[in-house]
Scaffold this motif. Structure first.
Motif, PDB file in Angstrom:
ATOM      1  N   HIS A   1      31.090 -13.707  53.997  1.00 21.51           N
ATOM      2  CA  HIS A   1      31.985 -12.567  53.845  1.00 21.51           C
ATOM      3  C   HIS A   1      33.432 -13.028  54.061  1.00 21.51           C
TER       4      HIS A   1
ATOM      5  N   GLY B   1      36.162 -10.964  53.475  1.00 17.21           N
ATOM      6  CA  GLY B   1      37.020  -9.783  53.443  1.00 17.21           C
ATOM      7  C   GLY B   1      36.601  -8.881  52.311  1.00 17.21           C
ATOM      8  N   SER B   2      37.452  -8.745  51.301  1.00 11.64           N
ATOM      9  CA  SER B   2      37.125  -7.858  50.193  1.00 11.64           C
ATOM     10  C   SER B   2      36.063  -8.441  49.274  1.00 11.64           C
ATOM     11  N   THR B   3      35.852  -9.762  49.347  1.00 10.03           N
ATOM     12  CA  THR B   3      34.871 -10.427  48.489  1.00 10.03           C
ATOM     13  C   THR B   3      33.874 -11.194  49.340  1.00 10.03           C
ATOM     14  N   SER B   4      32.645 -11.218  48.879  1.00  9.78           N
ATOM     15  CA  SER B   4      31.604 -11.999  49.538  1.00  9.78           C
ATOM     16  C   SER B   4      30.912 -12.871  48.506  1.00  9.78           C
TER      17      SER B   4
ATOM     18  N   GLU C   1      31.986  -7.803  45.496  1.00 13.28           N
ATOM     19  CA  GLU C   1      32.992  -7.078  46.250  1.00 13.28           C
ATOM     20  C   GLU C   1      32.288  -6.056  47.137  1.00 13.28           C
ATOM     21  N   GLU C   2      32.714  -6.010  48.397  1.00 13.20           N
ATOM     22  CA  GLU C   2      32.134  -5.056  49.361  1.00 13.20           C
ATOM     23  C   GLU C   2      30.619  -5.110  49.360  1.00 13.20           C
ATOM     24  N   SER C   3      30.055  -6.328  49.571  1.00 10.27           N
ATOM     25  CA  SER C   3      28.604  -6.475  49.519  1.00 10.27           C
ATOM     26  C   SER C   3      28.002  -6.738  50.900  1.00 10.27           C
ATOM     27  N   ARG C   4      28.645  -6.221  51.932  1.00 11.09           N
ATOM     28  CA  ARG C   4      28.196  -6.540  53.284  1.00 11.09           C
ATOM     29  C   ARG C   4      26.776  -6.055  53.562  1.00 11.09           C
TER      30      ARG C   4
END
Length: 359
Positions: free
Chosen positions: A307, A309-312, A328-331
């Motif tokens: 991770h 930030g905005s990209t993973s 993006e936002e794949s937490r």
């Protein structure tokens, strides 16, 4: 004129051929980056341009003049090496002006040229310091300044940032790009770091085993690689490669099956290849879509999620093939064991068994 031309240039050491017939034209004021893996011949080629290595065959022209047998000091070039190569007992000012002093240039002119270079590189407050009193980035700026004062036709950079830490490398990349805009001169830059190549170059020359694989603008090489080597080398993370077999040829294109992914099929707008050929399907990390959004879905086992930030980046695998997927936002996917992604035929590449691009 600071244009440069290489015509069928070769370099051999005994029976070993290192540079195997390079043809290249570099325009005046262009920023060209030689990039490739270690041992590909990029530094050797640069040293041949500089006159530090003899050209076995072929021609080198700078500004329209043949330079094969011209002394390095008279080629109108200045070189910045990986090591700073500063004289430890001389101040910054003395280091920068040494070549001019050695050439017999008047003291007043040396002072003017050193001061001009110091202004460009923000070295004014450091001119009376010794190299041991400088940081790595400052020493590299002094080495660049020493080249600037010579007012060359062509600047040659041989992996100048490899000794710096990550933060300084980013800073110096910006400095070198700004320097090129201000000086408006030709720069040839060698690196094995494709991120440096992508961010600095007007034109990238990709080398492998002493030959040029492809020449073009950074985004042209990224979007339209000539072969599997260029596709894998340009881009971070590198392109994903999946084993495939051509199963059908129709007016719609070429249909391939992915044996390591349950035989899922995908039709690409490609005319090359024959039914039964083993091929390679290439997909960049950012081109994997959400399930159902593309032309074929793959379900993969997640190994690691990074991770940023905005990209993973999700590192996954299936059938022995490891893939990297940008999200993006794949937490939420970090806690899952599997991930399903789609491949769109318009955002995939096809290569034959020898790595040549099928179009």
């Amino acid at each position: 004129m600071s244009s440069l031309k290489l015509t069928d240039v070769r370099k051999t050491y005994g029976k070993l051929e290192v540079i195997k017939g390079v043809n290249l034209e570099i325009k005046s004021k262009e920023f060209v980056v030689f990039v490739g893996p270690s041992g590909c011949g990029k530094s050797t080629l640069l040293r041949m341009i500089a006159g530090l290595e003899h050209i076995t065959a072929g021609d080198l022209e700078i500004g329209g003049q043949r330079m094969n047998d011209v002394d390095p000091s008279k080629r109108g070039i200045a070189m910045v090496f990986q090591s700073y190569a500063l004289y430890p007992h001389m101040t910054v000012r003395e280091n920068m002006g040494f070549a001019l002093r050695f050439a017999g240039v008047a003291k007043e002119q040396i002072a003017r040229q050193v001061d001009d270079a110091a202004r460009i590189l923000a070295l004014g407050p450091l001119l009376d310091r010794l190299p041991k009193q400088l940081s790595g980035g400052q020493r590299q700026r002094v080495a660049i300044g020493r080249a600037i004062v010579r007012n060359p036709q062509v600047f040659l950079f041989d992996e100048p940032l490899s000794n710096l830490d990550a933060e300084l490398r980013v800073h110096m990349r910006i400095e070198i790009a700004r320097l090129h805009k201000e000086l408006q001169t030709t720069i040839i830059y060698v690196t094995h770091d494709q991120v440096e190549a992508m961010t600095l170059a007007d034109t990238i020359v990709v080398l492998r085993d002493g030959i040029i694989e492809q020449v073009g603008a950074p985004l042209d090489l990224y979007d339209d690689p000539a072969n599997q080597f260029v596709a894998g080398f340009i881009g971070s993370p590198q392109m994903n490669f999946l084993a495939a077999v051509i199963t059908e040829k129709t007016a719609a294109g070429t249909t391939v099956a992915l044996p390591n992914h349950g035989g899922v099929r995908l039709t690409l707008p490609v005319t090359g290849g024959s039914v039964g050929d083993k091929v390679v399907l290439g997909v960049r990390a950012e081109h994997f879509g959400l399930p159902g959004a593309g032309d074929a879905d793959l379900t993969l086992s997640i190994d690691v999620a990074e991770h940023l930030g905005s990209t993973s980046y999700v590192y996954a695998n299936a059938g022995g093939e490891a893939l990297v997927i940008e999200r993006e936002e794949s937490r939420h996917e970090a806690s899952s064991e599997t991930i399903t992604v789609s491949i769109s035929s318009g955002k995939a590449y096809l290569f034959d068994s020898k790595g040549a691009r099928l179009r």
